[in-house]
Write an enzyme that holds these catalytic residues in place. Structure first.
Site, PDB file in Angstrom:
ATOM      1  N   TRP A   1      87.512 111.001  13.054  1.00 19.02           N
ATOM      2  CA  TRP A   1      88.762 110.804  13.776  1.00 19.02           C
ATOM      3  C   TRP A   1      89.877 111.563  13.038  1.00 19.02           C
ATOM      4  CZ3 TRP A   1      93.206 108.243  11.918  1.00 19.02           C
ATOM      5  CH2 TRP A   1      94.254 108.194  12.859  1.00 19.02           C
TER       6      TRP A   1
ATOM      7  N   ASP B   1     103.024 106.984  27.660  1.00 17.15           N
ATOM      8  CA  ASP B   1     101.722 106.698  27.041  1.00 17.15           C
ATOM      9  C   ASP B   1     101.423 105.202  27.096  1.00 17.15           C
ATOM     10  OD1 ASP B   1      99.546 106.837  24.731  1.00 17.15           O
ATOM     11  OD2 ASP B   1     100.045 108.911  25.201  1.00 17.15           O
ATOM     12  N   ASP B   2     100.545 104.764  26.244  1.00 21.15           N
ATOM     13  CA  ASP B   2     100.030 103.387  26.196  1.00 21.15           C
ATOM     14  C   ASP B   2     101.164 102.357  26.126  1.00 21.15           C
ATOM     15  OD1 ASP B   2      98.424 101.234  25.807  1.00 21.15           O
ATOM     16  OD2 ASP B   2      97.486 101.962  23.956  1.00 21.15           O
TER      17      ASP B   2
ATOM     18  N   ARG C   1      88.840  98.320  18.103  1.00 15.55           N
ATOM     19  CA  ARG C   1      90.256  98.364  18.506  1.00 15.55           C
ATOM     20  C   ARG C   1      90.561  97.212  19.464  1.00 15.55           C
ATOM     21  NH1 ARG C   1      94.434 102.304  21.680  1.00 15.55           N
ATOM     22  NH2 ARG C   1      95.908 102.565  20.001  1.00 15.55           N
TER      23      ARG C   1
ATOM     24  N   LYS D   1      96.885 111.168  31.612  1.00 14.94           N
ATOM     25  CA  LYS D   1      96.155 111.288  30.342  1.00 14.94           C
ATOM     26  C   LYS D   1      95.100 110.183  30.368  1.00 14.94           C
ATOM     27  CE  LYS D   1      96.987 110.883  25.321  1.00 14.94           C
ATOM     28  NZ  LYS D   1      98.063 110.642  24.344  1.00 14.94           N
ATOM     29  N   TRP D   2      93.842 110.580  30.410  1.00 10.01           N
ATOM     30  CA  TRP D   2      92.718 109.626  30.515  1.00 10.01           C
ATOM     31  C   TRP D   2      92.162 109.429  29.111  1.00 10.01           C
ATOM     32  CZ3 TRP D   2      89.757 108.312  35.251  1.00 10.01           C
ATOM     33  CH2 TRP D   2      88.580 107.614  34.998  1.00 10.01           C
ATOM     34  N   ASP D   3      92.447 108.286  28.536  1.00 10.22           N
ATOM     35  CA  ASP D   3      92.084 108.028  27.146  1.00 10.22           C
ATOM     36  C   ASP D   3      90.803 107.196  27.071  1.00 10.22           C
ATOM     37  OD1 ASP D   3      92.342 107.995  24.403  1.00 10.22           O
ATOM     38  OD2 ASP D   3      94.294 107.004  24.372  1.00 10.22           O
ATOM     39  N   MET D   4      90.150 107.201  25.930  1.00  6.18           N
ATOM     40  CA  MET D   4      88.931 106.400  25.711  1.00  6.18           C
ATOM     41  C   MET D   4      88.848 106.147  24.209  1.00  6.18           C
ATOM     42  SD  MET D   4      85.643 106.032  24.838  1.00  6.18           S
ATOM     43  CE  MET D   4      84.946 107.601  24.355  1.00  6.18           C
TER      44      MET D   4
ATOM     45  N   CYS E   1      91.078 112.644  26.885  1.00  3.54           N
ATOM     46  CA  CYS E   1      91.454 112.291  25.515  1.00  3.54           C
ATOM     47  C   CYS E   1      90.505 111.187  25.086  1.00  3.54           C
ATOM     48  CB  CYS E   1      92.898 111.781  25.530  1.00  3.54           C
ATOM     49  SG  CYS E   1      93.447 110.997  24.002  1.00  3.54           S
TER      50      CYS E   1
ATOM     51  N   ASP F   1      94.292 113.383  17.284  1.00  2.00           N
ATOM     52  CA  ASP F   1      95.465 112.552  17.001  1.00  2.00           C
ATOM     53  C   ASP F   1      96.219 113.059  15.783  1.00  2.00           C
ATOM     54  OD1 ASP F   1      95.339 110.894  19.133  1.00  2.00           O
ATOM     55  OD2 ASP F   1      94.357 109.234  18.094  1.00  2.00           O
TER      56      ASP F   1
HETATM   57  C1  DGJ Z   1      94.714 107.491  21.352  1.00  2.00           C
HETATM   58  C2  DGJ Z   1      95.309 108.791  21.806  1.00  2.00           C
HETATM   59  O1  DGJ Z   1      94.658 109.855  21.197  1.00  2.00           O
HETATM   60  C3  DGJ Z   1      96.799 108.777  21.497  1.00  2.00           C
HETATM   61  O2  DGJ Z   1      97.355 110.013  21.822  1.00  2.00           O
HETATM   62  C4  DGJ Z   1      97.454 107.652  22.228  1.00  2.00           C
HETATM   63  O3  DGJ Z   1      97.371 107.876  23.608  1.00  2.00           O
HETATM   64  C5  DGJ Z   1      96.789 106.330  21.861  1.00  2.00           C
HETATM   65  N1  DGJ Z   1      95.364 106.380  22.017  1.00  2.00           N
HETATM   66  C6  DGJ Z   1      97.331 105.208  22.691  1.00  2.00           C
HETATM   67  O4  DGJ Z   1      96.666 104.035  22.477  1.00  2.00           O
END
Ligand code: DGJ
Length: 753
Positions: free
Chosen positions: A200, A367-368, A444, A477-480, A527, A549
């Site tokens: 990471w 964002d989040d 998390r 922005k599709w995060d995981m 993402c 990140d």
């Molecule tokens: C991980 C992403 O890589 C960040 O840019 C951000 O969106 C956070 N998650 C939000 O929880």
């Protein structure tokens, strides 16, 4: 380009622009790898490379040593159980529990075009593009398994695309324990293996090691392609550089578990394989059912890593990325994550948007933290409704306010996940990946939704779509943010639990496919905690992926070097963030942060309301710089000139238009040194006969001195007017003077006069 079959020799010839791939049928049964390398005009004599005239000979001439034959023959697709003890590509168990399979050649077809793969990302010929596909059909009649080996070539790409389809033509179930996508046998001395490894915030670091006898692999069993290892493998001749040496590479068009492996065996040949990781995988193949593997892109370069990079970049731009944004200017966005983390409300976002607009930024990405009751990372994933305490009037009101400020709007989701503390989890505790009666493992503070289930995919899709219908949203922005554990699905029978990993990824693909079809103008950025799922599979759905990140400009040099080895810069999500950097604590010049982000999609990730007037002015100038160069960066050819990761001193890369008429070179003096002379930097890919004018030069150093010429958005680029012969730039180089202080950057733009 083309595929030919020479019946007398039993030889298939697959030609790309500069390579030839030869496959031979031996004894009317065995499909062997003959050659992959520089393009050949004829293939007379090539069959001797299969060594079938040497002991132990082919089975028809020496049935008693068939096992020895199997252990030396360069199979195009290796199987286990009849004497080939090297890494196998296929393992199938029968209802009786036996695992032996011996596919033999039955027939073949050469098709116009490149078929898609149902439910999977796949390369395509594109409008007017020509492709041909070879299907070699093999069968093991004992167990009734048909195996189709597919190879596609494109008119304008130097790649061979491989995949495999299995069809059960028997009357009993078959259990597929391993079905890799490609196997390649190469020969040579002193090979090295090159992979991209990391963690990471340290993704895709170029790693090399010598290939010795035995097996070396890269893999992921984390449920995603991962930060740690990348679904890519290259075998190179000793000392391969950017420009010299031979490279055999495999890149997997897939986003889940993978295995890439090299094995140097007793007679010094090297077998490379790649496919879905067999660990934990098992697919039940009912009679008449079929299983399709994802694709592997195979590349051969006779001119080092640089040529491989450019082949891959063109392949992905021309034959994999479908987004309408592929050739469009991407909006310069500002994302509020590093600006506010979870601590924001509508007024704060509007304040950011107002300042951003003044600096020329075009989109605000929220964002989040905007949904459910989420004010930390431990709740509300799955509850995709707006938190009206933070955003009164909901999304329509917020988006209107942002638009009034003159910006478009983007939003963050993490659709694949659910928090234990959420309404969704309380209503559907069986919708997560878990084993009944066992406490599922959190990461998390979240669980993974079981996307192997159609009703879960439908629910998640509807949540995302409802939000997108509710307001004018241009970007997602599709995060995981977690990897998988406790592999179990409440919807799969006991014998099908091994299908979960692959079915999950098919669920992710289905979700994104539905999204891009329903919202064709949406700009989607994938993402995964930064670059934890940066792979060719995701590029089929989104033209850009958040790279890491870690937004520290210096760390990014190495991360982006590894990423750009395989992916065009237009795919690499890169932003300027505040200093001291939130992860490393390092302070780098604002200008250098801009130059690092320019080698990607370009945007900001900071609280612009807290910046000084001078910094805001720098943003305005950087946005202008992005406007001037975005097309060149998005469409041009990439050259890596120097690697700070290797030399520990400086970094340099370059983008050239396809016709060699313009070049943009970026140099970063990472560490200053005492008593230095200027450094010669040789540019690449120019027209040696032409004369180039230095049209603009931008400096960035820790003093951020007055003389820096950044050039504003409305301003014309400052032309220095200095002239250079293309030959001087390429074979002599430009002299870059040393600067006091670390992390100084310099951008040079040359135009052919
Ligand atoms: C991980 C992403 O890589 C960040 O840019 C951000 O969106 C956070 N998650 C939000 O929880």
């Amino acid at each position: 380009m083309g595929i030919s079959f020479y019946e007398k020799e039993g030889l298939f010839q697959l030609d790309t622009k500069t390579t030839t791939y030869l496959i031979g049928i031996v004894d009317g049964a065995y499909v062997g790898h003959v050659y992959y390398g520089k393009r050949l005009s004829g293939c007379q004599g090539a069959c001797a490379l299969l060594r079938i005239g040497e002991p132990p000979f082919v089975p028809s001439k020496n049935e008693r040593e068939k096992a020895s034959f199997a252990d030396t023959f360069p199979f195009e697709y290796s199987v286990w159980g009849v004497g080939d003890y090297r890494e196998h590509s296929l393992l199938v168990r029968t209802e009786q529990g036996h695992r032996v399979c011996e596919p033999v050649y039955v027939s073949h077809r050469i098709l116009e075009g490149k078929p898609g793969l149902p439910g999977l990302p796949a390369t395509f010929a594109g409008k007017g593009g020509k492709a041909e596909t070879l299907e070699i059909i093999c069968k093991d009649s004992w167990i009734g398994l048909k195996i189709i080996l597919r190879y596609s070539v494109f008119e304008d790409a130097d790649a061979v695309i491989r995949s495999v389809q299995l069809i059960n033509e028997g009357s009993e179930k078959l259990y597929v324990e391993r079905a890799l996508s490609a196997c390649l046998e190469i020969e040579g001395a002193g090979f090295e293996m090159l992979t991209l490894t990391g963690s990471w915030a340290r993704e895709r670091t170029v790693t090399r090691c010598p290939l010795t006898y035995g097996r070396l692999s890269v893999s992921s069993v984390r449920g995603c392609s991962s930060h740690q290892e990348h679904p890519f493998l290259a075998v190179t001749t000793p000392g391969t550089t950017q420009e010299q040496g031979e490279v055999y590479a495999m890149h997997f068009v897939y986003s889940g578990n993978f295995l890439g492996l090299c094995e140097k065996s007793q007679f010094d040949s090297v077998r490379m394989v790649m496919g879905i990781h067999p660990e934990g995988f098992e697919w039940v193949l009912e009679p008449e059912a079929s299983f399709q593997t994802p694709e592997v892109v195979c590349i051969y370069s006779d001119r080092g890593l640089g040529k491989m990079s450019r082949i891959l970049h063109d392949l992905y731009r021309n034959h994999l990325i479908r987004s309408p944004y592929l050739h469009r200017k991407r909006p310069v966005l500002i994302n509020n994550w590093e600006a506010t983390y979870f601590d924001f409300d509508a007024d704060k976002l509007v304040e950011i948007a107002r300042e951003a607009k003044k600096a020329g930024i075009e989109m605000l990405v929220m964002d989040d933290g905007w949904f459910g009751r989420r004010s930390r990372d431990d709740s509300s994933l799955g509850d995709w409704y707006v938190n009206e305490e933070k955003l009164p009037g909901g999304l329509p009101a917020l988006v209107e306010r942002i638009k009034e400020e003159g910006l478009s709007f983007g939003i963050w989701f993490e659709p694949e996940m659910v928090s234990p503390d959420s309404e969704l989890y309380r209503a559907h505790p069986d919708w997560i990946i878990r084993i009944p009666e066992r406490t599922p493992t959190q990461s998390r503070a979240q669980y993974v939704l079981d996307l192997s289930r159609g009703e879960v995919v439908d629910y998640v899709y509807q949540c995302v779509a409802d939000i997108l219908y509710s307001a004018d949203i241009s970007y997602v922005k599709w995060d995981m943010n977690r990897q998988q554990t406790d592999l179990g699905s409440a919807a799969l029978s006991g014998e099908r639990q091994g299908e979960l990993g692959h079915r999950y990824i098919l669920g992710v693909y289905e979700l994104q496919e539905r999204l891009v079809r329903e919202f064709p103008e949406l700009l989607l950025e994938n993402c995964a905690s930064g670059g934890g799922r940066f792979d060719p599979g995701m590029l089929y759905y989104s033209p850009q992926i958040w790279c890491s990140d870690d937004t520290d400009a210096v760390e990014r040099l190495a991360i982006q070097e590894g990423t750009a080895m395989l992916y065009p810069l237009s795919c690499i999500g890169a932003h300027v963030s505040a200093c001291p950097n939130h992860i490393t604590g390092r302070v780098t010049p604002f200008g250098t942060r801009g130059l690092a982000a320019l080698a990607g999609t370009f945007g900001y990730e900071l609280d612009i309301t807290k910046l000084s007037a001078e910094e805001k002015e720098q943003i305005r100038e950087q946005v202008g710089m992005y406007y001037r160069y975005q097309e060149l960066i998005r469409e041009g050819d990439y050259y890596r000139i120097a690697s700070w990761r290797e030399n520990q001193k400086y970094d340099c890369w370059e983008i050239v238009t396809k016709d060699g008429s313009e070049v943009l070179a970026t140099y970063v003096q990472v560490l200053a040194g005492a008593n230095q002379k200027s450094r010669r930097i040789r540019l690449k890919g120019l027209d040696a006969e032409a004369v180039y004018m230095l049209a603009e030069e931008i400096f960035s150093d820790s003093q951020e001195s007055e003389e820096q010429s950044f050039g504003g958005q409305e301003e014309q680029p400052k032309r220095t007017g200095k002239k250079y012969s293309g030959g001087v730039l390429m074979y002599g180089g430009i002299s870059v003077e040393p600067v006091k202080g670390d992390y100084a950057g310099r951008l040079l733009h040359f135009i052919r006069s």
